[in-house]
Motif scaffolding. Sequence first.
Motif, short mmCIF file in Angstrom:
data_model
loop_
_atom_site.label_atom_id
_atom_site.label_comp_id
_atom_site.label_asym_id
_atom_site.label_seq_id
_atom_site.Cartn_x
_atom_site.Cartn_y
_atom_site.Cartn_z
N PRO A 174 37.26 44.59 17.08
CA PRO A 174 37.15 43.20 17.54
C PRO A 174 35.69 42.78 17.73
O PRO A 174 34.88 43.55 18.25
CB PRO A 174 37.89 43.23 18.88
N LEU A 177 35.67 36.25 20.23
CA LEU A 177 36.81 35.49 20.73
C LEU A 177 36.36 34.04 20.79
O LEU A 177 35.43 33.70 21.50
CB LEU A 177 37.22 35.99 22.12
N LEU A 186 40.93 35.56 17.54
CA LEU A 186 40.17 36.81 17.57
C LEU A 186 39.62 37.07 16.17
O LEU A 186 40.38 37.11 15.20
CB LEU A 186 41.08 37.98 17.99
#
Length: 323
Positions: A174, A177, A186
């Motif tokens: 990740p 955001l 995401l």
Amino acid sequence: MQKTSARLLALLSLLQTRRDWSGEDLAERLDVTPRTVRRDVDRLRELGYPITAFKGPSGGYRLDAGSQLPPLLFDDGQAVALAVALQTAATDTTIGEDATRALSTVRQVMPPRLRHRIDLLRVTAVQPPANDDASPGDTRLLMELSNAIHARVELRFDYDQGRPAAERPRRTQPHHLVTWQGRWYLIAWDLDRDDWRTFRADRVRPRTPTGPRFTPRELPGGDVSAFVTGRFRGTDGTTTDWPCRGEVVLNLPATAVAPFARDGIVEELGPGHCRLTLGSWSWTGLAAAIGRFDTDMEVIGPPQLTTAFARLAERYANAARHS
């Protein structure tokens, strides 16, 4: 000389106004000896305030962030401003419930004169027209995703696309955001597909535990705003080709900015600040649109936006002088 309790409050108030204070400056402001300042600092530490001492010509003190929230001190203006901000935030679909509970807590400990002022004040924040298919996002889920991003750990999750679930969860690194048109996304590197992917946050179901740490990759183009607009260009029938587009860092959480910046991109940077990329038909109009968030900010660029802020500041100052 002030009584001990009043002196402690005065000392705490000074420590909250700027980062570093020398012991001599504090002693002079409080009209006490440096030894008394040291004793009062120890008393505040016993109450839970994380005050650290630093070395220097005369030594000094600073109030740092701690592992738990100690009692807070607000003057009348700060208390009213906090209540107004919480009333506004209470209308937000993501943090509204938490803001309402926080407002109730603050109101309960206010002196009667301030409580009366707050009770007379009713703030109604008008939300922009919502996309019927947009999701406000779950606070706990957003925090979980944000923690994985900042810890730089691989994230495994099931991704609900309205079809039967795949046998294996998605394995990702990740990276960002963000919000776009009122929905949270995401941005992550998909390890199985060996490519960048954009996932709707409300469809992500994280699995535990998280994976190993990773070294972040370079986002294509190196710019979050360009990446997101490139992925979604034309998907909702709107254009993102504003003649003037700027980028700032706001001292507000992304969840507080996102509902009022549906035409922009909000990137979560931490619990108390976010990056906003917004467009407009003019640089002055863009500066005015960003200024409505009423918080400290840092202009990332371009230079035309900085110039527009300076021009607006001059106009506002002239208006104040002639009013």
